[in-house]
Write a protein that holds these residues in place. Structure first.
Motif, PDB file in Angstrom:
ATOM      1  N   THR A 175       0.500  -1.233  -0.245  1.00 54.97           N
ATOM      2  CA  THR A 175       0.281   0.064  -0.153  1.00 54.97           C
ATOM      3  C   THR A 175       0.495   1.586  -0.151  1.00 54.97           C
ATOM      4  OG1 THR A 175      -1.351  -1.238   1.126  1.00 54.97           O
ATOM      5  CG2 THR A 175      -1.890   1.405   1.792  1.00 54.97           C
ATOM      6  N   LEU A 176       0.217   2.063  -1.016  1.00 54.78           N
ATOM      7  CA  LEU A 176       1.525   3.418  -1.223  1.00 54.78           C
ATOM      8  C   LEU A 176       0.576   4.220  -0.405  1.00 54.78           C
ATOM      9  CD1 LEU A 176       2.524   3.657  -4.900  1.00 54.78           C
ATOM     10  CD2 LEU A 176       3.635   2.454  -3.264  1.00 54.78           C
ATOM     11  N   ASP A 177       1.682   5.913  -0.229  1.00 52.71           N
ATOM     12  CA  ASP A 177       1.347   6.739   0.512  1.00 52.71           C
ATOM     13  C   ASP A 177      -0.036   6.870  -0.773  1.00 52.71           C
ATOM     14  OD1 ASP A 177       3.011   6.628   2.113  1.00 52.71           O
ATOM     15  OD2 ASP A 177       4.459   8.020   1.339  1.00 52.71           O
ATOM     16  N   GLY A 178      -1.486   7.457   0.021  1.00 53.16           N
ATOM     17  CA  GLY A 178      -2.687   8.246  -0.057  1.00 53.16           C
ATOM     18  C   GLY A 178      -3.332   6.990  -0.652  1.00 53.16           C
ATOM     19  N   LEU A 180      -3.011   3.922  -2.182  1.00 49.67           N
ATOM     20  CA  LEU A 180      -3.015   2.741  -3.331  1.00 49.67           C
ATOM     21  C   LEU A 180      -2.783   1.653  -3.252  1.00 49.67           C
ATOM     22  CD1 LEU A 180      -4.022   2.917  -6.512  1.00 49.67           C
ATOM     23  CD2 LEU A 180      -1.893   3.916  -6.767  1.00 49.67           C
ATOM     24  N   GLU A 244      -2.125   6.929 -11.048  1.00 48.18           N
ATOM     25  CA  GLU A 244      -2.007   6.771  -9.400  1.00 48.18           C
ATOM     26  C   GLU A 244      -0.800   6.594  -8.733  1.00 48.18           C
ATOM     27  OE1 GLU A 244      -6.850   5.539  -9.867  1.00 48.18           O
ATOM     28  OE2 GLU A 244      -5.390   4.038  -9.504  1.00 48.18           O
ATOM     29  N   CYS A 248       1.385   8.321  -5.967  1.00 47.32           N
ATOM     30  CA  CYS A 248       1.705   8.356  -5.017  1.00 47.32           C
ATOM     31  C   CYS A 248       2.774   9.009  -4.636  1.00 47.32           C
ATOM     32  CB  CYS A 248       0.944   7.147  -4.798  1.00 47.32           C
ATOM     33  SG  CYS A 248      -0.867   7.091  -4.458  1.00 47.32           S
TER      34      CYS A 248
END
Length: 254
Positions: A175-178, A180, A244, A248
């Motif tokens: 899971t990335l920042d934000g 996603l 996206e 991120c």
């Protein structure tokens, strides 16, 4: 010997005291530099075509390295004997071709402790091959030279002692920042280490990829084939995902 930045980056990831095989050696520049700098105690330059083989042999003769660098004519890893080298480098080819070279010579990889690979395209094909054959990607880099973008992948056998990461952890859903979520497939496609340490060149590569995909979309819009719309939908989804991901990631992180 002054190497290109691309070849120097490959050389920088060859451990001191290695026995090197450089497959598709291109004038044997890398083996020459590896031995001259003392990085490698010996090297093999492999070439499949006679012209490049002769150029490599001439280079080694002129460098006075015929005792420590062997120039061999043969297809891929056919030039090697099992247990003869610790490190194999393959650069300047497509990822699919590099994967096929490794696949056809897989028994020659016994005893090899490191692969340093620089595919021109198809990096995801190579990552998938490494994963399927129990090699762990311990690092990867992206760089630009003379207007071209290159990726360098460094891998070691999964059973090698001292490895601090497993393939399971490296390609686990992330899971990335934000918020996603990136699947294993997208990590294989974009590079698990490159996503972790993005730089402006990484952003430039994937913006260029978006442009290519948009160009394909424009071509598909003129097609009357029933499959064109399905393919277009798939490409639009890819473009959206890449946009996206880039949104991120920090743009200036080294």
């Amino acid at each position: 010997m002054k190497l290109s930045n691309r070849l120097q980056l490959i050389l920088d990831h060859i451990p001191q005291g290695s026995r090197l095989a450089d497959i598709g050696s291109d004038h044997a520049l890398l083996p020459t530099a590896a031995v001259e700098t003392g990085t490698c105690v010996s090297a093999i330059a492999g070439e499949v075509n006679k012209g490049p083989y002769q150029a490599a042999y001439k280079q080694i003769q002129e460098a006075g390295l015929t005792e420590t660098v062997s120039v061999r004519l043969g297809d891929g890893l056919d030039v090697l004997k099992s247990g003869e080298v610790d490190v194999i480098t393959i650069s300047g080819m497509g990822g699919g071709l590099i994967a096929s070279i490794l696949d056809r010579g897989v028994e020659k990889l016994n005893g090899v402790s490191r692969l340093v690979l620089q595919p021109n395209v198809g990096e995801d094909i190579l990552r998938k091959w490494l994963l399927a054959h129990h090699w762990v990607l311990i690092n990867e880099h992206i760089m630009e030279e003379d207007g071209k973008i290159y990726e360098v992948l460094i891998a070691v056998p999964s059973e090698q002692e001292g490895i601090e990461i497993t393939n399971e952890a490296l390609y686990a859903e992330r899971t990335l920042d934000g918020g996603l979520v990136l699947s294993t497939d997208w990590l294989l496609r974009m590079g698990p280490w490159l996503i972790k340490r993005p730089n402006p060149i990484f952003h430039a590569k994937w913006k260029s990829e978006i442009n290519k995909l948009n160009s394909i979309l424009r071509s598909l819009s003129k097609s009357e084939l029933a499959s064109a719309e399905e393919k277009s939908a798939h490409i639009r989804a890819d473009i959206k995902k890449i946009e996206e991901v880039l949104a991120c990631l920090p743009k200036d992180k080294l």
